[in-house]
Scaffold this motif. Structure first.
Motif, PDB file in Angstrom:
ATOM      1  N   TRP A   1       0.825  -1.200   0.000  1.00  0.00           N
ATOM      2  CA  TRP A   1       0.000   0.000   0.000  1.00  0.00           C
ATOM      3  C   TRP A   1       0.864   1.257   0.000  1.00  0.00           C
ATOM      4  O   TRP A   1       0.663   2.153  -0.819  1.00  0.00           O
TER       5      TRP A   1
ATOM      6  N   LEU B   1      -7.908   1.367   6.661  1.00  0.00           N
ATOM      7  CA  LEU B   1      -8.185   0.302   5.708  1.00  0.00           C
ATOM      8  C   LEU B   1      -8.086  -1.061   6.386  1.00  0.00           C
ATOM      9  O   LEU B   1      -8.952  -1.928   6.222  1.00  0.00           O
ATOM     10  N   GLU B   2      -7.041  -1.238   7.172  1.00  0.00           N
ATOM     11  CA  GLU B   2      -6.832  -2.509   7.868  1.00  0.00           C
ATOM     12  C   GLU B   2      -7.977  -2.789   8.844  1.00  0.00           C
ATOM     13  O   GLU B   2      -8.451  -3.936   8.959  1.00  0.00           O
TER      14      GLU B   2
ATOM     15  N   ARG C   1     -11.068  -1.721   8.590  1.00  0.00           N
ATOM     16  CA  ARG C   1     -12.245  -2.075   7.795  1.00  0.00           C
ATOM     17  C   ARG C   1     -12.232  -3.551   7.418  1.00  0.00           C
ATOM     18  O   ARG C   1     -13.223  -4.271   7.582  1.00  0.00           O
ATOM     19  N   TYR C   2     -11.109  -4.006   6.892  1.00  0.00           N
ATOM     20  CA  TYR C   2     -11.023  -5.401   6.463  1.00  0.00           C
ATOM     21  C   TYR C   2     -11.036  -6.369   7.642  1.00  0.00           C
ATOM     22  O   TYR C   2     -11.288  -7.562   7.460  1.00  0.00           O
TER      23      TYR C   2
ATOM     24  N   LEU D   1      -8.719  -8.774   4.628  1.00  0.00           N
ATOM     25  CA  LEU D   1      -7.473  -8.219   4.113  1.00  0.00           C
ATOM     26  C   LEU D   1      -6.709  -9.276   3.315  1.00  0.00           C
ATOM     27  O   LEU D   1      -5.990  -8.947   2.366  1.00  0.00           O
TER      28      LEU D   1
ATOM     29  N   ALA E   1      -7.982  -9.069  -0.212  1.00  0.00           N
ATOM     30  CA  ALA E   1      -7.441  -7.880  -0.876  1.00  0.00           C
ATOM     31  C   ALA E   1      -5.984  -8.103  -1.256  1.00  0.00           C
ATOM     32  O   ALA E   1      -5.567  -7.767  -2.380  1.00  0.00           O
TER      33      ALA E   1
ATOM     34  N   TRP F   1      -6.358  -2.937  -3.302  1.00  0.00           N
ATOM     35  CA  TRP F   1      -6.392  -2.832  -1.842  1.00  0.00           C
ATOM     36  C   TRP F   1      -7.735  -2.301  -1.349  1.00  0.00           C
ATOM     37  O   TRP F   1      -8.190  -2.659  -0.254  1.00  0.00           O
ATOM     38  N   THR F   2      -8.372  -1.433  -2.117  1.00  0.00           N
ATOM     39  CA  THR F   2      -9.569  -0.739  -1.625  1.00  0.00           C
ATOM     40  C   THR F   2     -10.881  -1.260  -2.206  1.00  0.00           C
ATOM     41  O   THR F   2     -11.947  -0.804  -1.793  1.00  0.00           O
TER      42      THR F   2
ATOM     43  N   VAL G   1     -13.132  -2.475   0.559  1.00  0.00           N
ATOM     44  CA  VAL G   1     -12.869  -1.885   1.875  1.00  0.00           C
ATOM     45  C   VAL G   1     -14.172  -1.654   2.642  1.00  0.00           C
ATOM     46  O   VAL G   1     -14.205  -1.707   3.871  1.00  0.00           O
TER      47      VAL G   1
ATOM     48  N   SER H   1     -17.100   1.664  -1.398  1.00  0.00           N
ATOM     49  CA  SER H   1     -15.645   1.459  -1.404  1.00  0.00           C
ATOM     50  C   SER H   1     -14.963   2.489  -2.302  1.00  0.00           C
ATOM     51  O   SER H   1     -13.891   3.012  -1.962  1.00  0.00           O
TER      52      SER H   1
ATOM     53  N   TRP I   1     -14.908   5.686  -0.442  1.00  0.00           N
ATOM     54  CA  TRP I   1     -13.894   5.611   0.620  1.00  0.00           C
ATOM     55  C   TRP I   1     -12.512   5.867   0.032  1.00  0.00           C
ATOM     56  O   TRP I   1     -11.708   6.633   0.595  1.00  0.00           O
TER      57      TRP I   1
END
Length: 205
Positions: A3, A20-21, A23-24, A34, A37, A64-65, A68, A81, A84
């Protein structure tokens, strides 16, 4: 691509990672974690090997997103997402932010112009699990069912049959590389799961 590496390549700051972390890591997630992702980041990187660093970074950020926000609400989740990501990409040029947003939104229909190589990489990587070994595919299928636990078995069965039939009726992967690597196993996995749910429904065919 990590990231922070991807964000730096696009001229931004990587401070959104903890959010982000988090959220996952939400407790209701079983498959869209995660780990998923990261797998999409890894597989999309393999598919974008010939592109520029900037293009690869855009795909990585989108990977990555792309999930999310995930509340098992197809369409709404992808749009949330994308929003976000737009808010989180501090310092990234607007053209790159627009591209990331567009790539995430493409995962709603899993469609994009045939010559869009960035979308091709993201969309193919997002479906790589369909062509995974049987045990990994089974874990994916269980995880998705658990994420949709609010639906009773009969409703889930009908909905899942419809999804599987749609996937088997189309060409899943856009790139030749992805088709070569995943298509055959994906068809076997999807067909086996479809057969299972048809039996649960009571089909005699």
């Amino acid at each position: 691509m990590r990231w922070d590496t991807a964000i730096t390549a696009l001229g931004g700051t990587s401070g959104a990672w903890p959010r982000l972390e988090a959220r996952y890591g939400e407790p209701h997630r079983r498959y869209h974690t995660l780990g998923h992702a990261a797998a999409v980041v890894r597989d999309s990187a393999w598919l974008t090997g010939g592109l520029s660093t900037t293009e690869r970074a855009v795909v990585a950020v989108a990977a990555w997103t792309h999930d999310v926000v995930y509340d098992a609400k197809p369409g709404e989740d992808e749009r949330a997402s994308a929003a976000w990501a737009r808010e989180a990409l501090d310092g990234v040029a607007g053209t790159h932010v627009d591209r990331v947003e567009g790539l995430i939104l493409a995962t709603i229909t899993h469609d994009a112009p045939p010559d869009d190589l960035l979308a091709t990489a993201l969309l193919d990587a997002d479906l790589a699990v369909l062509g995974a070994p049987e045990t990994q595919y089974a874990a994916y299928a269980r995880g998705v069912r658990e994420e949709y636990a609010k639906y009773p078995d009969d409703v889930w069965c009908e909905g899942r049959i419809a999804v599987l039939e749609r996937m088997l009726a189309r060409e899943l992967y856009r790139s030749e590389a992805a088709r070569t690597r995943w298509a055959s196993t994906a068809e076997e996995n999807l067909t086996a799961e479809l057969t299972h749910w048809r039996r649960v429904r009571g089909d005699h065919r």
